[in-house]
Motif scaffolding. Structure first.
Motif, PDB file in Angstrom:
ATOM      1  N   LEU A  52      26.322 -19.058   4.553  1.00  0.00           N
ATOM      2  CA  LEU A  52      27.905 -18.465   4.786  1.00  0.00           C
ATOM      3  C   LEU A  52      28.536 -18.497   3.962  1.00  0.00           C
ATOM      4  N   ARG A  53      28.537 -19.612   2.878  1.00  0.00           N
ATOM      5  CA  ARG A  53      29.541 -19.427   1.644  1.00  0.00           C
ATOM      6  C   ARG A  53      28.929 -18.415   0.806  1.00  0.00           C
ATOM      7  N   GLU A  54      27.512 -18.373   0.732  1.00  0.00           N
ATOM      8  CA  GLU A  54      26.984 -17.279  -0.385  1.00  0.00           C
ATOM      9  C   GLU A  54      27.598 -15.949   0.340  1.00  0.00           C
ATOM     10  N   HIS A  55      27.831 -15.566   1.350  1.00  0.00           N
ATOM     11  CA  HIS A  55      28.030 -14.248   1.866  1.00  0.00           C
ATOM     12  C   HIS A  55      29.421 -14.205   2.310  1.00  0.00           C
ATOM     13  N   GLY A  56      30.106 -15.065   2.095  1.00  0.00           N
ATOM     14  CA  GLY A  56      31.739 -15.230   2.560  1.00  0.00           C
ATOM     15  C   GLY A  56      31.923 -14.945   3.915  1.00  0.00           C
ATOM     16  N   THR A  57      30.850 -15.539   4.828  1.00  0.00           N
ATOM     17  CA  THR A  57      31.060 -15.407   6.296  1.00  0.00           C
ATOM     18  C   THR A  57      31.833 -16.696   6.825  1.00  0.00           C
ATOM     19  N   THR A  58      32.755 -16.244   7.724  1.00  0.00           N
ATOM     20  CA  THR A  58      33.504 -17.488   8.380  1.00  0.00           C
ATOM     21  C   THR A  58      32.797 -17.548   9.813  1.00  0.00           C
ATOM     22  N   ALA A  59      32.198 -18.572   9.921  1.00  0.00           N
ATOM     23  CA  ALA A  59      31.763 -18.908  11.161  1.00  0.00           C
ATOM     24  C   ALA A  59      31.625 -20.470  11.578  1.00  0.00           C
ATOM     25  N   GLU A  60      31.641 -21.014  12.737  1.00  0.00           N
ATOM     26  CA  GLU A  60      31.659 -22.547  13.000  1.00  0.00           C
ATOM     27  C   GLU A  60      29.967 -22.763  13.065  1.00  0.00           C
ATOM     28  N   LEU A  61      29.669 -23.902  12.803  1.00  0.00           N
ATOM     29  CA  LEU A  61      28.490 -24.472  12.949  1.00  0.00           C
ATOM     30  C   LEU A  61      28.707 -25.702  13.787  1.00  0.00           C
ATOM     31  N   CYS A  62      27.572 -25.737  14.984  1.00  0.00           N
ATOM     32  CA  CYS A  62      27.579 -26.963  15.797  1.00  0.00           C
ATOM     33  C   CYS A  62      26.593 -27.208  15.819  1.00  0.00           C
ATOM     34  N   ALA A  63      26.141 -28.838  15.829  1.00  0.00           N
ATOM     35  CA  ALA A  63      24.972 -29.387  15.983  1.00  0.00           C
ATOM     36  C   ALA A  63      24.701 -29.998  17.318  1.00  0.00           C
ATOM     37  N   ALA A  64      24.279 -29.240  18.166  1.00  0.00           N
ATOM     38  CA  ALA A  64      23.926 -29.513  19.704  1.00  0.00           C
ATOM     39  C   ALA A  64      22.901 -28.967  20.297  1.00  0.00           C
ATOM     40  N   ASP A  65      22.443 -29.202  21.566  1.00  0.00           N
ATOM     41  CA  ASP A  65      21.276 -28.966  22.191  1.00  0.00           C
ATOM     42  C   ASP A  65      21.675 -27.926  23.034  1.00  0.00           C
ATOM     43  N   VAL A  66      20.980 -26.835  23.182  1.00  0.00           N
ATOM     44  CA  VAL A  66      21.341 -25.534  23.732  1.00  0.00           C
ATOM     45  C   VAL A  66      21.381 -25.764  25.476  1.00  0.00           C
ATOM     46  N   ARG A  67      20.677 -27.178  25.483  1.00  0.00           N
ATOM     47  CA  ARG A  67      20.388 -27.486  27.131  1.00  0.00           C
ATOM     48  C   ARG A  67      21.787 -28.176  27.446  1.00  0.00           C
ATOM     49  N   ARG A  68      22.577 -28.675  26.525  1.00  0.00           N
ATOM     50  CA  ARG A  68      23.505 -29.360  26.677  1.00  0.00           C
ATOM     51  C   ARG A  68      24.834 -28.992  25.711  1.00  0.00           C
ATOM     52  N   MET A  69      25.403 -27.836  25.855  1.00  0.00           N
ATOM     53  CA  MET A  69      26.315 -27.417  25.002  1.00  0.00           C
ATOM     54  C   MET A  69      27.673 -27.879  25.013  1.00  0.00           C
ATOM     55  N   PRO A  70      28.270 -28.388  24.150  1.00  0.00           N
ATOM     56  CA  PRO A  70      29.629 -28.804  24.002  1.00  0.00           C
ATOM     57  C   PRO A  70      30.861 -27.909  24.064  1.00  0.00           C
ATOM     58  N   PHE A  71      30.660 -26.998  24.875  1.00  0.00           N
ATOM     59  CA  PHE A  71      31.638 -25.623  24.888  1.00  0.00           C
ATOM     60  C   PHE A  71      32.130 -25.845  26.472  1.00  0.00           C
ATOM     61  N   ALA A  72      33.406 -25.228  26.324  1.00  0.00           N
ATOM     62  CA  ALA A  72      34.000 -25.008  27.753  1.00  0.00           C
ATOM     63  C   ALA A  72      33.308 -23.876  28.542  1.00  0.00           C
ATOM     64  N   ASP A  73      33.554 -23.886  29.795  1.00  0.00           N
ATOM     65  CA  ASP A  73      32.936 -22.795  30.588  1.00  0.00           C
ATOM     66  C   ASP A  73      33.641 -21.419  30.020  1.00  0.00           C
ATOM     67  N   GLU A  74      32.689 -20.475  30.037  1.00  0.00           N
ATOM     68  CA  GLU A  74      33.096 -18.952  29.745  1.00  0.00           C
ATOM     69  C   GLU A  74      33.734 -18.662  28.428  1.00  0.00           C
ATOM     70  N   SER A  75      33.204 -19.818  27.512  1.00  0.00           N
ATOM     71  CA  SER A  75      33.683 -19.747  26.077  1.00  0.00           C
ATOM     72  C   SER A  75      33.371 -18.331  25.097  1.00  0.00           C
ATOM     73  N   PHE A  76      32.233 -17.601  25.632  1.00  0.00           N
ATOM     74  CA  PHE A  76      31.636 -16.678  24.659  1.00  0.00           C
ATOM     75  C   PHE A  76      31.624 -15.663  25.747  1.00  0.00           C
ATOM     76  N   ASP A  77      31.594 -14.240  24.791  1.00  0.00           N
ATOM     77  CA  ASP A  77      31.215 -12.847  25.474  1.00  0.00           C
ATOM     78  C   ASP A  77      29.725 -12.302  25.315  1.00  0.00           C
ATOM     79  N   VAL A  78      29.333 -13.068  24.142  1.00  0.00           N
ATOM     80  CA  VAL A  78      27.728 -12.539  23.610  1.00  0.00           C
ATOM     81  C   VAL A  78      27.251 -13.782  23.224  1.00  0.00           C
ATOM     82  N   ILE A  79      25.976 -13.942  23.760  1.00  0.00           N
ATOM     83  CA  ILE A  79      25.254 -15.036  23.241  1.00  0.00           C
ATOM     84  C   ILE A  79      23.899 -14.460  22.854  1.00  0.00           C
ATOM     85  N   ILE A  80      23.264 -14.768  21.618  1.00  0.00           N
ATOM     86  CA  ILE A  80      22.271 -14.368  21.099  1.00  0.00           C
ATOM     87  C   ILE A  80      21.366 -15.455  20.559  1.00  0.00           C
ATOM     88  N   ASP A  81      19.683 -15.029  21.065  1.00  0.00           N
ATOM     89  CA  ASP A  81      18.854 -16.217  20.994  1.00  0.00           C
ATOM     90  C   ASP A  81      17.616 -15.595  20.441  1.00  0.00           C
TER      91      ASP A  81
END
Length: 200
Positions: free
Chosen positions: A88-117
């Motif tokens: 991210l630093r190399e490309h000047g990209t702003t993004a948040e990184l989160c260490a978590a399991d996709v089966r127990r995500m630490p996000f509130a309900d309805e937090s995203f409009d698009v999820i990519i896998d």
């Protein structure tokens, strides 16, 4: 947004990282992701989460093509997220990184409009739990973008043998588009205005 900390997340027993292949990384960033964004008409200006982001190869490309309002990469492996942060630093990209399991995500309900896998659900135990979590954190009208079995067989012929995605209709994720290597599923009805502002 992400409440998990790198030190508090231990990769599960079945987790096996994929090798870091520069050729594959380059093909993914230069060819695969732009083709996927166009084929599935991923909208711009949305809140986007990539699950299983690994070394962060896709995040700068998604940022460039989709100009997201929020961009988050989630992975179970803290060491890969250290590499993702450097990418991210190399490309000047702003993004948040989160260490978590996709089966127990630490996000509130309805937090995203698009999820990519890019294949995570094909390679974990209990993928139905991940599907339920994806549906939970996806906003109504949002889309879940994922690789198809064809893509998995081409990319990982040995590791993908006998693996398949769970039935996501149980989680309210209905088939939206299919583009051979990728597909998208919608949660509810996709708003008309989103169709008019697809990524470049």
């Amino acid at each position: 947004m992400c409440e998990a900390r790198f030190s508090r997340v231990d990769p599960t027993a079945e987790y096996q990282p994929f090798p870091n292949e520069e050729g594959r990384n380059s093909r993914q960033s230069q060819l695969e992701i732009p083709a996927m964004v166009r084929a599935l008409e991923i909208p711009s200006g949305k809140r986007i989460l990539e699950v299983g982001c690994g070394r962060g190869i896709a995040l700068p490309v998604i940022d460039r093509l989709c100009s997201p309002r929020l961009l988050v990469g989630l992975d179970i492996d803290p060491e890969l997220l250290v590499e993702a942060a450097a990418k991210l630093r190399e490309h000047g990209t702003t993004a948040e990184l989160c260490a978590a399991d996709v089966r127990r995500m630490p996000f509130a309900d309805e937090s995203f409009d698009v999820i990519i896998d890019f294949g995570t659900l094909f390679h974990i135990a209990k993928p139905q739990a991940a599907s339920a979590e994806i549906a939970r954190v996806l906003a109504p009208g949002g889309i879940f973008v994922h690789e198809t079995m064809v893509s998995q067989l081409l990319s990982h012929p040995v590791r993908s043998r006998g693996r398949r995605l769970p039935r996501m209709e149980h989680d309210g994720l209905r088939q939206k588009r299919w583009a051979m290597l990728w597909a998208s599923r919608a949660k509810g009805t996709w708003p008309a205005e989103a169709r008019e502002t697809a990524c470049a």
